[in-house]
Each structure stands twice: as C-alpha cells, then as structure tokens.
Motif scaffolding. Structure first.
Motif: not given
Length: 188
Positions: A71-72, A78, A81, A85, A103, A106-108
């Motif tokens: 998680t960011v 997105e 992220t 990543t 991905i 939006s944050n994972r």
C-alpha cells in the motif's frame, strides 16, 4: 492392435491419444514441470531458528511463487502509484530480485515473486521506503515508513476481522442499517 487410419480421418480423440503416446516417451526435465507438479525442495532443519517463525516460512516458500500486497501512503492517484511502485520494482530488479508488479487500486499493488524465499528481504526493503504505508505478506501486515501514526501497530492481522466484529456489535444494539429511503426528512 488398433486399425491403421489415414491421418486425414483422425478426430480429436485420436489426436489426443497420439499426443499422449508422444509425451509418454518424452523426458521432461524437473525445471520444465509446472510448479504444482514439481517435488518440494528438501528443508534443512538445522537452519531453522525456533525463536523466529519467519525462518520456517522462508524455507517452506523457497522456490515457490508468492504474492505480497503493498500500500502506498498518502492519497495517490493510480498513476502516482504506478510510478512509485515502478521505482521500487526497478530497485529490486537492480538488486537481482525477480519481481513482477500489478496495480490493483489507486494506492495498492501486488508484487509477485518467483522465489518466495526472498519475500522477507523484499518486505524489509519495501517497509523502509518513505511512501510505503504497509506490506501484507502471508496474512501479516507490516507497517512501513509512510504509515500514519495510528496505523503503526506491529504485525497486526488483517483488518477485516476487526471490522466484522464492529458490524456485529452494531446489529446487536438494535440499529438496523439499510439502503431504503425513510419517510422522515433529516434537517442538516
């Protein structure tokens, strides 16, 4: 003995039998077998530290595909992220770790490792990144440097369990929640 058929008269069942005959005589190397058909690697119990349960997991996951969720932190889009990543994946690639990245929100993101034995080293790298909120590996959530102050609980289990308890408490208090519109108007 089966009758000799012209190859042009073969149907799907005949072709399948022919393929089985060819594969029966083939010597398939162990590395070419799919992961679920490979024999598990022998575990050296002398390397296991009884005080660290992670050492057992490292040895049992060695050579197997493993996935970890990352998680960011913050409220990234997105695209952000994807960029963050991607940098982490590039750093891991430069350190000779075979990692694929997907991905999922939006944050994972999911990091897929070909050799699960390296998962805990990669987890240690990720939780030391400024924008990493947490890493989920084998059901354990490890908070990262970018986690909020209220999220820094070491090795908490999945949050869904706590959420379910809260939902059951609400229902037991007699409060009925649904999506129906009521006749009463609520003043704001």
């Amino acid at each position: 003995p089966p009758k000799k058929k012209d190859i042009r008269d073969y149907n799907d069942a005949d072709m399948a039998r022919l393929l089985e005959q060819w594969e029966k005589d083939d010597d398939i190397e162990e590395g070419d077998l799919p992961e679920h058909k490979r024999p598990p690697a022998p575990i050296d119990f002398s390397k296991i530290d009884p005080g660290k349960p992670e050492s057992i997991l490292k040895l049992t996951k060695k050579g197997k595909t493993l996935m970890m969720f990352v998680t960011v932190s913050g409220n990234p889009t997105e695209k952000e992220t994807e960029e963050i990543t991607s940098l982490w994946q590039g750093s891991l690639f430069n350190a000779n770790y075979d990692v694929q990245r997907f991905i999922v929100g939006s944050n994972r993101a999911i990091f897929m490792l070909r050799d699960g034995g390296y998962a805990w080293e990669i987890k240690d790298f990720l939780i030391n990144q400024e924008r990493c909120a947490d890493v989920t590996l084998e059901g354990q959530v490890y908070p990262g440097k970018g986690a909020d102050g209220n999220e820094k609980v070491k090795n908490k289990t999945k949050p869904e369990k706590a959420k379910k308890k809260k939902d059951t408490e609400k229902k037991s208090n007699g409060i009925k929640e649904d999506n129906r519109a009521t006749n009463q108007r609520e003043e704001l």
